[in-house]
Design an enzyme around this catalytic site. Structure first.
Site, PDB file in Angstrom:
ATOM      1  N   GLU A   7       1.764  -0.555  -5.049  1.00 34.42           N
ATOM      2  CA  GLU A   7       0.710   0.458  -5.123  1.00 34.42           C
ATOM      3  C   GLU A   7       1.343   1.832  -5.149  1.00 34.42           C
ATOM      4  O   GLU A   7       1.342   2.554  -4.330  1.00 34.42           O
ATOM      5  CB  GLU A   7      -0.465   0.302  -4.194  1.00 34.42           C
ATOM      6  CG  GLU A   7      -1.673   1.368  -4.663  1.00 34.42           C
ATOM      7  CD  GLU A   7      -2.216   2.188  -3.555  1.00 34.42           C
ATOM      8  OE1 GLU A   7      -3.528   2.836  -3.762  1.00 34.42           O
ATOM      9  OE2 GLU A   7      -1.705   2.483  -2.489  1.00 34.42           O
ATOM     10  N   ASP A  39       0.899  -1.172  -0.018  1.00 28.68           N
ATOM     11  CA  ASP A  39       0.006  -0.066   0.168  1.00 28.68           C
ATOM     12  C   ASP A  39       0.756   1.405  -0.028  1.00 28.68           C
ATOM     13  O   ASP A  39       1.912   1.254   0.736  1.00 28.68           O
ATOM     14  CB  ASP A  39      -0.990   0.088   1.370  1.00 28.68           C
ATOM     15  CG  ASP A  39      -1.985   0.968   1.342  1.00 28.68           C
ATOM     16  OD1 ASP A  39      -2.778   1.011   0.493  1.00 28.68           O
ATOM     17  OD2 ASP A  39      -1.936   1.724   2.252  1.00 28.68           O
TER      18      ASP A  39
HETATM   19  C1  BGC Z   1      -5.411   2.055  -0.343  1.00 23.43           C
HETATM   20  C2  BGC Z   1      -6.706   3.091   0.134  1.00 23.43           C
HETATM   21  C3  BGC Z   1      -6.323   3.563   1.274  1.00 23.43           C
HETATM   22  C4  BGC Z   1      -5.045   4.084   1.376  1.00 23.43           C
HETATM   23  C5  BGC Z   1      -4.468   4.526   2.604  1.00 23.43           C
HETATM   24  C6  BGC Z   1      -4.455   3.365  -0.571  1.00 23.43           C
HETATM   25  O1  BGC Z   1      -3.777   3.488  -1.590  1.00 23.43           O
HETATM   26  O2  BGC Z   1      -5.716   1.578  -1.525  1.00 23.43           O
HETATM   27  O3  BGC Z   1      -7.896   2.343  -0.097  1.00 23.43           O
HETATM   28  O4  BGC Z   1      -7.489   4.399   1.683  1.00 23.43           O
HETATM   29  O5  BGC Z   1      -3.841   3.589   0.641  1.00 23.43           O
HETATM   30  O6  BGC Z   1      -3.983   3.361   3.310  1.00 23.43           O
END
Ligand code: BGC
Length: 581
Positions: free
Chosen positions: A305, A231
């Site tokens: 991500e 993340d």
């Molecule tokens: C997740 C989100 C989340 C954020 C904070 C992101 O990129 O995919 O759903 O709110 O990170 O953790």
């Protein structure tokens, strides 16, 4: 069916992508895998509380094996106060009772593995929950203490520290700093939270934090997980001195762009680097993590991500000693327009192949407007803002679904790895008319309803057309209300129904596997107009019509079509796969 080709030859014209992607050994499953995202709270609820859980997932896994995916990615199920739907973790090594227990996780993983599905879990290293014991200890300790140094605490500015340390804004709206109160009741230091105030950012310059997370990785690797979705993998290191920064008006919440009318979207250029995103120092962390993963048997993987543009820069996340994959959000943000689509495919393959990594492809996830709605929006829509009843540019649902089917058929023919988000295989649209009082996304609250946020893509999915909550929960409960017209979209209403979206996905995945498209290449075909995306991958010819006039098809057997074909013509917003010699 055989078609005449007056549109031009189907002989490949120009480029090929030789490269590592095409020579991947069979053991590197992730190079061509189709990975299905499960959002646990909205997948299947066995306990009856209206929130999905791990036993529910385990029970429904055979449906995913039948769909033909290779792996599942589970969004967070860890102990959490759920202020950001579990992306606010209070214990990285346990399961929240809402979702079950560690034993339930083991059962899920066993079932997945016995069905031939790999299991990827989410890891959230940029921030913890403010409920985490690390943060509670930090709050209870004095400024400058070892406990405080786990997070980013700073003195305020202004005469008495009454102003935040800098001007950064939270991704969810409002300031990115919250002031603490000292034990004697006086105002204290401020702490940084790039997201909600209940999600304090960890200080990744601190070696103690780094060690904790390597232990967390090992905890789950020891339990047999096949990998991690990391993340906010572009956010863990902040620029020295935490300088002020004002983002450009058109940047999406996570640093990506906007979707809507703009035809060149998806081909982003290198803009200024915000001091909290994409700092060089993050790479050292992943190189360190890669060594941890490589110490385990089997192909354990990491996927970033990282909302980083341009793609040539994102490729730094997947250099040979870093992560294995990165989500291709430039592709997701590309509008449904031939030139932009061709360009982002070329750029993606060039950028990732250049570092020996497979490209990935994705159209939906739990943070963006579902593509069955997004592709028909008629106004700009920054990532994370969502769509609600008062949003401009409301999508036409029929057009959205037609385009979504065509876009998915195009995506699943591309070499590399593809990500699917639960419910897209049913053709689910964004739920636009959620009642305000049911919304839970912190974005909605932190912007006082100015941004709807992401609840509309998170509504529990329908399994059975005539069951309460469409079979999502035995009790009929559902944490977000489901639309009353979803019965025809339920899985059981689509299984075995020719032309259904579910059967389109199933066929596409089967043909993709049979023809080894995931390890193939893209050879553009000449002779088509600008709005047509036409290429060969192995023995499959793929033609997508993003324009508004029908296109004549070449000779070939139709393997797959996203909409009915009449008289050898490919209608607007349709994609076909042909077997050509
Ligand atoms: C997740 C989100 C989340 C954020 C904070 C992101 O990129 O995919 O759903 O709110 O990170 O953790």
């Amino acid at each position: 069916m055989t078609q005449e080709n007056s549109a031009g030859s189907v002989t490949p014209a120009s480029r090929e992508y030789p490269a590592e992607v095409a020579t991947a050994s069979g053991s590197e499953w992730w190079r061509s895998a189709v990975i299905y995202q499960i959002y646990p709270r909205s997948f299947a609820d066995d306990s009856g509380d209206g929130i999905g859980d791990l036993p529910g997932i385990t029970r429904r896994l055979p449906a995913l094996a039948q769909l033909g995916v290779d792996a599942i990615w589970l969004s967070p199920f860890y102990t959490s106060p759920q202020r950001d739907a579990g992306y606010d973790v209070a214990d990285y090594c346990d399961v929240d009772p809402l979702f079950g227990t560690l034993e339930d996780f083991a059962a899920l993983e066993n079932e997945a593995h016995s069905l031939g599905l790999k299991v990827i879990i989410d890891i959230v290293p940029n921030h913890s929950s403010s409920d985490h014991v690390w943060f509670q200890e930090a709050l209870a300790s004095p400024a400058g203490s070892a406990e405080r140094c786990r997070y980013i605490f700073r003195d305020g500015t202004g005469a008495s520290g009454e102003l935040p340390p800098n001007n950064w804004e939270s991704v969810f709206g409002g300031p990115a700093w919250t002031r603490t109160t000292d034990s004697d009741g006086t105002p204290g230091q401020w702490y940084l939270h790039i997201f909600d105030s209940t999600q304090p950012d960890l200080d990744w310059q601190n070696p103690w934090v780094r060690e904790q997370f390597k232990d967390i990785l090992r905890f789950w690797l020891d339990r047999g997980v096949d990998g991690f979705r990391v993340d906010v993998a572009h956010g863990m290191i902040k620029a020295e001195g935490l300088p002020d920064y004002t983002p450009p008006a058109d940047s999406g919440s996570m640093g990506g762009g906007t979707v809507g009318l703009e035809p060149e979207i998806g081909d982003h250029t290198d803009g200024p680097t915000p001091p909290y995103w994409a700092q060089e120092g993050v790479h050292e962390i992943y190189r360190d993590w890669r060594k941890v993963l490589d110490g385990y048997e089997g192909d354990r993987v990491m996927v970033a991500e990282a909302w980083v543009e341009p793609l040539t820069k994102l490729a730094n996340w997947v250099r040979p000693d870093e992560m294995h994959q990165a989500f291709n959000f430039s592709y997701l943000e590309t509008s449904w327009a031939g030139p932009a689509v061709r360009r982002v495919i070329d750029t993606s393959l060039d950028a990732f192949t250049g570092v020996g990594a497979p490209s990935t492809w994705v159209l939906s996830n739990h943070d963006v407007v579902r593509h069955a709605s997004r592709l028909a929006l008629t106004a700009e829509n920054p990532q994370g803002h969502g769509v609600g009843p008062a949003s401009p540019g409301q999508p036409n649902p029929q057009l959205g679904l037609r385009r979504a089917r065509a876009a998915t058929a195009l995506m699943l023919a591309l070499p590399g790895s593809a990500y699917l988000y639960q419910g897209e295989e049913l053709g689910l649209p964004e739920v636009i008319d959620l009642p305000d009082e049911s919304r839970e996304d912190p974005t909605w609250f932190r912007t006082n309803g100015e941004r709807y946020g992401r609840d509309g893509c998170r509504v529990p999915i329908p399994w059975e057309s005539d069951a309460a909550s469409y079979g999502f929960s035995a009790s009929g409960a559902s944490w977000l209300p489901q639309p009353s017209d979803w019965a025809p979209l339920a899985r059981d209403a689509q299984v075995g129904v020719s032309g259904s979206t579910l059967e389109l996905y199933r066929s596409a995945l089967a043909i993709r596997a049979d023809h080894n498209l995931g390890l193939g290449d893209v050879q553009w075909l000449p002779g088509y107009g600008d709005s047509v995306v036409a290429f060969r991958n192995g023995d499959v010819t793929v033609i997508a019509n993003t324009g508004d006039v029908a296109v004549e098809l070449p000779v070939g057997d139709v393997l797959l079509t996203s909409a009915e074909i009449h008289e050898a013509a490919l209608a607007p917003d349709c994609t076909v796969w042909l077997r050509t010699s």
